[in-house]
Design a protein around this motif. Structure first.
Motif, mmCIF file in Angstrom:
data_model
loop_
_atom_site.group_PDB
_atom_site.id
_atom_site.type_symbol
_atom_site.label_atom_id
_atom_site.label_comp_id
_atom_site.label_asym_id
_atom_site.label_seq_id
_atom_site.Cartn_x
_atom_site.Cartn_y
_atom_site.Cartn_z
ATOM 1 N N VAL A 1 -10.189 -3.317 -5.684
ATOM 2 C CA VAL A 1 -8.962 -3.481 -4.897
ATOM 3 C C VAL A 1 -7.773 -2.926 -5.672
ATOM 4 C CG1 VAL A 1 -7.436 -5.157 -3.797
ATOM 5 C CG2 VAL A 1 -9.915 -5.529 -3.790
ATOM 6 N N ASP A 2 -6.929 -2.098 -5.005
ATOM 7 C CA ASP A 2 -5.843 -1.416 -5.716
ATOM 8 C C ASP A 2 -4.693 -2.356 -6.092
ATOM 9 O OD1 ASP A 2 -7.173 1.020 -5.563
ATOM 10 O OD2 ASP A 2 -6.385 1.407 -3.553
ATOM 11 N N ARG B 1 -4.635 1.924 -1.579
ATOM 12 C CA ARG B 1 -5.205 1.929 -0.238
ATOM 13 C C ARG B 1 -5.708 0.557 0.179
ATOM 14 N NH1 ARG B 1 -6.628 6.557 2.167
ATOM 15 N NH2 ARG B 1 -5.742 8.418 1.217
ATOM 16 N N SER B 2 -5.661 -0.380 -0.720
ATOM 17 C CA SER B 2 -6.112 -1.724 -0.351
ATOM 18 C C SER B 2 -5.338 -2.766 -1.164
ATOM 19 C CB SER B 2 -7.611 -1.878 -0.647
ATOM 20 O OG SER B 2 -7.837 -1.666 -2.033
ATOM 21 N N PHE B 3 -5.260 -3.959 -0.616
ATOM 22 C CA PHE B 3 -4.646 -5.034 -1.399
ATOM 23 C C PHE B 3 -5.392 -6.335 -1.145
ATOM 24 C CE2 PHE B 3 -2.230 -5.013 2.601
ATOM 25 C CZ PHE B 3 -2.234 -6.347 2.962
ATOM 26 N N ALA B 4 -5.259 -7.247 -2.083
ATOM 27 C CA ALA B 4 -5.866 -8.573 -1.921
ATOM 28 C C ALA B 4 -4.809 -9.616 -2.271
ATOM 29 C CB ALA B 4 -7.074 -8.714 -2.848
ATOM 30 N N THR C 1 0.857 -1.186 0.000
ATOM 31 C CA THR C 1 0.000 0.000 0.000
ATOM 32 C C THR C 1 0.891 1.233 0.000
ATOM 33 O OG1 THR C 1 -0.112 0.414 2.398
ATOM 34 C CG2 THR C 1 -1.702 -1.168 1.499
#
Ligand code: SAH
Length: 502
Positions: free
Chosen positions: A163-164, A141-144, A135
Motif C-alpha cells: 500500500v502506497d 495509487r492506493s491508501f490504507a 493518492t
C-alpha cells in the motif's frame, strides 16, 4: 399509530462545520434529540435549535461515559416518549473507527429503524487541509486507513507492504512504536511523514518529518490527539499544495482564536463565515429564544377582525413565521390579509413574506424600525398594527405617532433569554472576543453572569456607536467599535478586541 422512533447515524465531518453533508443537516433539523461526541463540532448544533442536545463525548466537559452506555442511550432516546427521532452526530465518518457499526447493530436488535449518513472522514480531510492528497498519479495509487490503537503491531503491518499511502488514526501516543514497527515490517525509514492535529479547524497544526523522525518531530512540536499521521511520498506535495494553514502562520490577529458571535435573532451566518475566513474559531451563542404569546385569545381576537387596520407592520422573520402559524390555527390563510397593506422592516423579512406567498407593499430604503417609521407611505389617520414580541422597542411607534398616525401593537410571540449549553458556556469563557450586533445582545450577554463567570470581563466588538453605548451601559469595559456598520468592519473590530485579551 406508527412510532416516530428513528435513528440517524450521522457523520459530522472532521471539524470544519462546512463539511457536514446536506443530508446530515436535514436529519439534524428533523431531530427531537441529538447526541454529539467530542470530535463533532458543537457549532453544528445550530442546525437543530429545536432538539434536546446531549453531549456524549468521552473527553471534555462531561463525566466519562462508556461506548456501551452511549449505544444504550441512542436506543433509549429513540424509544422514549412513544418514539422520537434521534440524530447521533459522530466525528468524521460514521463507520471509520467510530464504532458506528455497534450503534447500528443495537438499533437492529431493538427493532428501531435507522439510517446511515456518511461523513467526510478525517483520514482524508485532515491531510487534504494540510495540502496532502492521499493518492496522486505519480506518487500513490492506493491508501490504507489504520488505527494506532491496536496491540497487533508488526505482523499486521507486513500485510500493508504493497500500500502506497498509510493514514494512521488514533496513533499519536504510540507513534514511536508504530513507526518502528513499520520500519521493521520493511517500510523505508526515509519515507516522508506528516502529522495533522485538529485538521480542518482553525487550530490545525502540522508537523513534517520522515518515518524515522516523525515521532520526535511531533513530540517537539507538542502535537497531541486528535491527529492523523500520513506516511508516504504524497507528503512531499505539501510543499506546493499547502493552502489552509497558511493564514495562521502569517499570524492574523484572529487566527486560531475563539470569537463568540452572539445572536438575538435568526440572522444570517454571514458574520460567522467572515470570521472563519479570518482564521477564527467561531462560537455561535444564541442569547434569546422565541416562545408563544402569553395571551393567545387576545391575539386571535385581534387577528380575526382586521377591519380598520390600514397597515400591518412586521419587523422580524419570526413575526412572519408566527403570523402564518396563528392564521393557520384560526383556520385562515393569506387571503385573510387581502384588505390590509403589509410593511416589512427590511429585505430579509420581505423574503420571509414572499416565501409565504405574500409580497410586501413597503420596505424602507435602509432596514430598521426607525426608517420604517419615518418612511411608511401611510395617509393621515391610517391605523397601523405592529405584530411583534413583548420586547419591541418603542422607536417605531414613536416615529409613527410623531407623524400623526395611529399605532397599535399586538403581542404575536415572546422573546425570552436562552441559556447556552454547558459546552458553549465553557468556550464562551475562553473567547478572545465577543461580537455584539445590538444593545439587546449586550444586555442578554451581561445577564449570563454567574458565581464563576463574569461576562463583563470579555472584550467585545460592537456593531456601531449605539451598540457600544448600550454595552458600556450594561457594564462592559473592553469595548471596540466597528468603524462602519458592515460585517467586514465588525470582523476588524473583533480582531482589535482580541488583542485586548491575553
Ligand atoms: N470516525 C472518525 C474517526 C474516529 S477515531 C473519522 O472518520 O474521522 C478518532 C480519531 O480520528 C482521532 O484519534 C484522530 O486520529 C482522528 N481525527 C478525528 N478528527 C480529526 C481532526 N479534526 N484532525 C485530525 N485527526 C482527527
Amino acid at each position: 399509530m406508527t412510532s416516530r422512533a428513528f435513528v440517524s447515524l450521522i457523520g459530522a465531518g472532521p471539524g470544519d462545520p462546512g463539511l457536514l453533508t446536506l443530508r446530515g443537516a436535514q436529519a439534524l433539523a428533523q431531530a427531537d434529540v441529538v447526541l454529539f461526541d467530542y470530535l463533532a463540532n458543537p457549532e453544528l448544533l445550530r442546525h437543530c435549535p429545536q432538539a434536546e442536545t446531549i453531549y456524549v463525548g468521552k473527553k471534555g466537559f462531561s463525566e466519562y461515559i462508556s461506548q456501551e452506555q452511549i449505544t444504550a442511550l441512542v436506543v433509549h432516546k429513540a424509544q422514549e416518549n412513544g418514539g422520537q427521532r434521534v440524530a447521533r452526530l459522530k466525528g468524521g465518518d460514521v463507520f471509520v473507527f467510530g464504532r458506528g457499526g455497534e450503534e447500528a447493530e443495537a438499533c437492529v436488535e431493538a427493532g428501531v429503524p435507522f439510517e446511515i449518513v456518511p461523513g467526510v472522514t478525517s483520514a482524508i480531510a485532515a491531510p487534504a487541509y494540510a495540502g496532502i492528497p492521499v493518492t496522486h498519479r505519480e506518487a500513490a495509487r492506493s491508501f490504507a486507513v489504520l488505527t494506532g490503537n491496536t496491540k497487533e503491531g508488526g505482523a499486521h503491518y507486513e500485510r500493508l507492504s504493497g500500500v502506497d499511502t498509510l493514514l494512521l488514526l488514533m496513533g499519536v501516543r504510540n507513534l514511536g512504536q508504530i513507526a518502528a514497527d513499520l520500519i521493521a515490517a520493511g517500510r523505508d525509514p526515509q519515507t516522508p511523514a506528516a502529522t495533522v492535529q485538529w485538521g480542518t479547524t482553525p487550530q490545525q497544526r502540522v508537523a513534517v518529518g520522515t518515518l524515522a523522525t516523525i515521532a520526535d518531530v511531533v513530540r517537539e512540536a507538542g502535537l497531541e490527539a486528535p491527529a492523523v499521521t500520513v506516511v508516504g511520498e504524497v507528503v512531499r506535495l505539501r510543499d506546493t499544495l499547502r493552502w489552509f494553514d497558511l493564514a495562521s502562520t502569517r499570524g492574523g490577529s484572529l487566527a486560531g482564536r475563539t470569537v463568540a458571535v452572539t445572536r438575538t435573532r435568526d440572522g444570517s451566518s454571514g458574520l460567522s463565515d467572515l470570521l472563519r475566513a479570518g482564521g477564527a474559531d467561531v462560537l455561535e451563542v444564541p442569547l434569546i429564544r422565541f416562545a408563544p404569546t402569553g395571551d393567545e385569545a387576545a391575539l386571535h381576537a385581534r387577528l380575526r377582525d382586521l377591519s380598520g387596520v390600514a397597515w400591518l407592520l412586521l419587523t422580524s422573520n419570526q413575526a412572519v413565521t408566527e403570523l402564518f402559524l396563528h392564521l393557520n390555527k384560526l383556520g385562515l390563510d393569506a387571503r385573510h390579509l387581502a384588505g390590509v397593506r403589509i410593511a416589512a422592516v427590511g429585505p430579509s423579512t420581505a423574503r420571509s413574506l414572499e416565501a409565504q406567498g405574500v409580497r410586501a407593499d413597503f420596505v424602507p430604503s435602509t432596514p430598521g424600525a426607525r426608517h420604517l417609521g419615518a418612511e411608511l407611505p401611510a395617509a393621515a389617520g391610517d391605523v397601523t398594527l405592529h405584530l411583534t414580541s413583548q420586547l419591541a422597542e418603542a422607536e417605531l411607534g414613536e416615529a409613527l405617532a410623531a407623524r400623526g398616525l395611529g399605532y397599535e401593537r399586538a403581542e404575536l410571540y415572546r422573546t425570552e433569554p436562552a441559556q447556552p449549553t454547558e459546552n458553549a458556556m465553557q468556550r464562551l469563557k475562553a473567547a478572545a472576543a465577543v461580537t455584539l450586533a445590538s444593545g439587546s445582545a449586550a444586555r442578554h450577554l451581561a445577564a449570563l453572569a454567574s458565581a464563576d463567570f463574569d461576562p463583563l470581563d470579555l472584550p467585545v466588538a460592537a456593531m456601531g456607536p449605539q451598540t457600544a453605548d448600550a454595552a458600556r451601559e450594561a457594564g462592559f469595559t473592553r469595548v471596540t467599535v466597528a468603524r462602519t456598520a458592515s460585517l467586514e468592519s465588525l470582523v476588524e473590530a473583533a480582531g482589535e478586541a482580541a488583542t485586548l485579551s491575553p
